[in-house]
Scaffold this motif. Structure first.
Motif, mmCIF file in Angstrom:
data_model
loop_
_atom_site.group_PDB
_atom_site.id
_atom_site.type_symbol
_atom_site.label_atom_id
_atom_site.label_comp_id
_atom_site.label_asym_id
_atom_site.label_seq_id
_atom_site.Cartn_x
_atom_site.Cartn_y
_atom_site.Cartn_z
ATOM 1 N N THR A 8 0.839 -1.273 -0.120
ATOM 2 C CA THR A 8 -0.054 0.145 -0.020
ATOM 3 C C THR A 8 0.880 1.226 0.071
ATOM 4 O O THR A 8 1.975 1.408 0.695
ATOM 5 N N GLY A 9 0.490 2.366 -0.724
ATOM 6 C CA GLY A 9 1.143 3.460 -0.840
ATOM 7 C C GLY A 9 2.419 3.204 -1.901
ATOM 8 O O GLY A 9 3.354 3.813 -1.762
ATOM 9 N N GLY A 10 2.476 2.001 -2.677
ATOM 10 C CA GLY A 10 3.369 1.886 -3.463
ATOM 11 C C GLY A 10 3.984 3.065 -4.594
ATOM 12 O O GLY A 10 5.202 2.711 -5.052
ATOM 13 N N ALA A 11 3.116 4.057 -4.493
ATOM 14 C CA ALA A 11 3.818 5.128 -5.665
ATOM 15 C C ALA A 11 4.552 6.231 -4.882
ATOM 16 O O ALA A 11 5.043 7.293 -5.469
ATOM 17 N N GLY A 12 4.786 5.648 -3.478
ATOM 18 C CA GLY A 12 5.156 6.737 -2.713
ATOM 19 C C GLY A 12 6.817 6.638 -2.632
ATOM 20 O O GLY A 12 7.540 5.872 -3.163
ATOM 21 N N PHE A 13 7.475 7.536 -1.872
ATOM 22 C CA PHE A 13 8.934 7.656 -1.817
ATOM 23 C C PHE A 13 9.525 6.386 -1.333
ATOM 24 O O PHE A 13 10.174 5.651 -2.146
ATOM 25 N N ILE A 14 9.319 5.884 -0.109
ATOM 26 C CA ILE A 14 10.039 4.779 0.257
ATOM 27 C C ILE A 14 9.405 3.517 -0.451
ATOM 28 O O ILE A 14 10.253 2.517 -0.702
ATOM 29 N N GLU A 15 8.043 3.568 -0.455
ATOM 30 C CA GLU A 15 7.325 2.368 -1.018
ATOM 31 C C GLU A 15 7.850 1.964 -2.605
ATOM 32 O O GLU A 15 8.237 0.845 -2.997
ATOM 33 N N ARG A 39 3.635 9.492 -6.492
ATOM 34 C CA ARG A 39 3.628 10.000 -7.799
ATOM 35 C C ARG A 39 3.633 8.831 -8.996
ATOM 36 O O ARG A 39 4.425 7.987 -8.853
ATOM 37 N N MET A 40 2.928 8.840 -10.023
ATOM 38 C CA MET A 40 2.734 7.985 -10.964
ATOM 39 C C MET A 40 4.151 7.613 -11.640
ATOM 40 O O MET A 40 4.454 6.695 -11.777
ATOM 41 N N GLU A 41 4.996 8.919 -11.485
ATOM 42 C CA GLU A 41 6.569 8.696 -12.414
ATOM 43 C C GLU A 41 7.274 7.690 -11.478
ATOM 44 O O GLU A 41 8.192 7.351 -11.807
ATOM 45 N N PRO A 180 16.120 9.791 -2.803
ATOM 46 C CA PRO A 180 15.426 10.383 -4.185
ATOM 47 C C PRO A 180 14.250 9.882 -4.054
ATOM 48 O O PRO A 180 13.740 8.635 -3.390
ATOM 49 N N ARG A 181 13.361 10.638 -4.733
ATOM 50 C CA ARG A 181 11.940 10.634 -4.742
ATOM 51 C C ARG A 181 11.061 10.841 -3.740
ATOM 52 O O ARG A 181 9.786 10.867 -3.632
ATOM 53 N N GLN A 182 11.743 11.680 -2.608
ATOM 54 C CA GLN A 182 10.968 12.089 -1.378
ATOM 55 C C GLN A 182 10.336 13.337 -2.009
ATOM 56 O O GLN A 182 11.151 14.253 -2.604
ATOM 57 N N ASN A 183 9.147 13.561 -1.930
ATOM 58 C CA ASN A 183 8.482 14.829 -2.494
ATOM 59 C C ASN A 183 8.465 16.018 -1.547
ATOM 60 O O ASN A 183 7.926 16.018 -0.411
ATOM 61 N N PRO A 184 9.069 17.127 -2.271
ATOM 62 C CA PRO A 184 9.447 18.177 -1.182
ATOM 63 C C PRO A 184 8.363 19.166 -1.434
ATOM 64 O O PRO A 184 8.424 20.344 -0.771
ATOM 65 N N ALA A 185 7.200 18.700 -1.902
ATOM 66 C CA ALA A 185 6.051 19.861 -2.528
ATOM 67 C C ALA A 185 5.445 20.347 -1.224
ATOM 68 O O ALA A 185 4.974 21.496 -1.362
ATOM 69 N N SER A 186 5.211 19.810 -0.082
ATOM 70 C CA SER A 186 4.312 20.545 0.855
ATOM 71 C C SER A 186 5.211 20.819 2.154
ATOM 72 O O SER A 186 6.318 20.316 2.237
ATOM 73 N N ASP A 187 4.532 21.803 2.835
ATOM 74 C CA ASP A 187 5.348 22.269 4.128
ATOM 75 C C ASP A 187 5.559 20.971 4.846
ATOM 76 O O ASP A 187 6.047 20.873 5.970
ATOM 77 N N TYR A 188 4.583 20.105 4.826
ATOM 78 C CA TYR A 188 4.565 18.804 5.904
ATOM 79 C C TYR A 188 5.732 17.745 5.159
ATOM 80 O O TYR A 188 5.808 16.651 5.762
ATOM 81 N N SER A 189 6.650 17.933 3.998
ATOM 82 C CA SER A 189 7.346 16.905 3.539
ATOM 83 C C SER A 189 8.524 16.869 4.614
ATOM 84 O O SER A 189 8.934 17.673 5.314
#
Ligand code: UD2
Length: 311
Positions: A8-15, A39-41, A180-189
């Protein structure tokens, strides 16, 4: 027969790093992700990776997937990963970080009789400001945020399910994962992804507190190694393991190191510490290292790979 894994969460950073590793090893890997932060990418295009757009709170969806596929291994890694977000939106984060886990456990117990391991990602946040350093799995639990409460409650549910219904359960407590792939987009990142992004984009970075707070920053490749270990080692069941490096670094030292790599100064605004924030965090990793885990990335090696590489 090819073994099936649900992440679950497989499109996420660690996953997504875990998906890549396990797909390369020949498992059929199923991902459920609502792309709220994933993210799909990030999702591998390999033919043995199957993406299902969906939410782990959707019990009907999870039930139909479990009945259809009869997974050998299930990693429940989907979560709202931010302590700060849980303080802003406690009810919404509770639904993902706790309620969905309890539903999933019930479904697995009822419909997935061949399960070989259920792996749950808990968090070092459960130790709160426990003064003992490094933090051992047996250290005091001090729950400072809804996030910590939900992670602890879920982790304990998982372990209780293992004992009560003789199911193959294990949990890990992640310290501060980066890479790599950790999403910096939010203040919560995660803070490292934000700092790196601010250097790259010449943006202003907000430091909450004085920057002396310390964290055990663990590189994502080491975390994946730990996850594969708890998945495969039978003797590791029915317990919770810290996943970190056994070393901690202050935010100020991270900024200084990245300043050298990027050869520039960071523009910094200082604000008050965040409510619920932990001052110092450091893992005792002797329990997991006794089963063969060894972190390969100290902070210098991890940062230099992170700065250079985009996977
Ligand atoms: C991280 C994880 C959390 C949990 C925990 C375990 C993330 C987003 N959170 O929480 O899931 O596993 O570790 O200990 O990965 N900070 C700033 N400026 C910013 C952002 C953060 O100063 O723009 C500070 C923040 O106030 C804190 C430190 O950096 O003192 C680390 O913050 P974080 O959100 O990366 O991680 P943490 O430790 O709260």
């Amino acid at each position: 027969m090819v073994e099936k894994i649900l992440i679950t969460g497989g499109a996420g950073f660690i996953e997504s790093h875990l998906v890549d590793l396990l797909a390369t090893k020949g498992y059929d890997v199923y991902i459920v992700d609502n792309l709220s932060s994933g993210r799909m990418e990030n999702v591998s295009t390999r033919e043995n990776v199957f993406f299902i757009m969906g939410d782990i709170r959707n019990v009907d969806l999870m039930k139909s997937l479990i009945i259809k596929h009869q997974f050998d291994y299930v990693f429940n890694l989907a979560a709202v990963a931010s302590v700060a977000e849980s303080i802003d939106n406690p009810l919404e984060t509770h639904k993902v970080n706790h309620e969905a886990v309890v539903h999933l456990l019930g479904l697995l117990r009822e419909y997935n009789s061949n399960l070989k391991r259920f792996i749950f990602s808990s968090s070092a946040a459960v130790y709160g400001n426990c003064p003992e350093l490094p933090k051992k799995e047996t250290s005091d639990i001090r729950l400072l945020s809804p996030y910590a409460i939900d992670k602890y409650a879920s982790e304990q549910y998982v372990l209780a399910y293992g004992r009560l219904y003789d199911l193959p359960m294990v949990a890990v407590r992640f310290f501060n994962v980066y890479g790599p792939r950790q999403n910096p987009a939010s203040d919560y990142s995660g803070v490292l992804s934000i700092v790196k992004n601010c250097f790259e984009q010449n943006k202003q970075f907000t430091i909450y507190g004085d920057g002396t707070q310390t964290r055990d920053f663990v590189y994502v490749k080491d975390v994946i190694q730990a996850l594969e270990l708890v998945m495969l080692k039978n003797e590791m069941q029915h317990a919770v393991y810290n996943v970190g490096t056994g070393r901690s670094t202050s935010l100020n030292d991270i900024i200084a190191a990245l300043s050298k790599s990027f050869e520039k100064e960071l523009n910094i605004t200082v604000k008050a510490s965040r409510a619920g924030d932990i001052k110092d965090s450091l893992a005792d990793i002797s329990a997991i290292t006794s089963h063969g885990y060894q972190p390969h990335y100290d902070i210098n090696r991890g940062l230099s790979e992170y700065v250079k590489e985009e996977l």
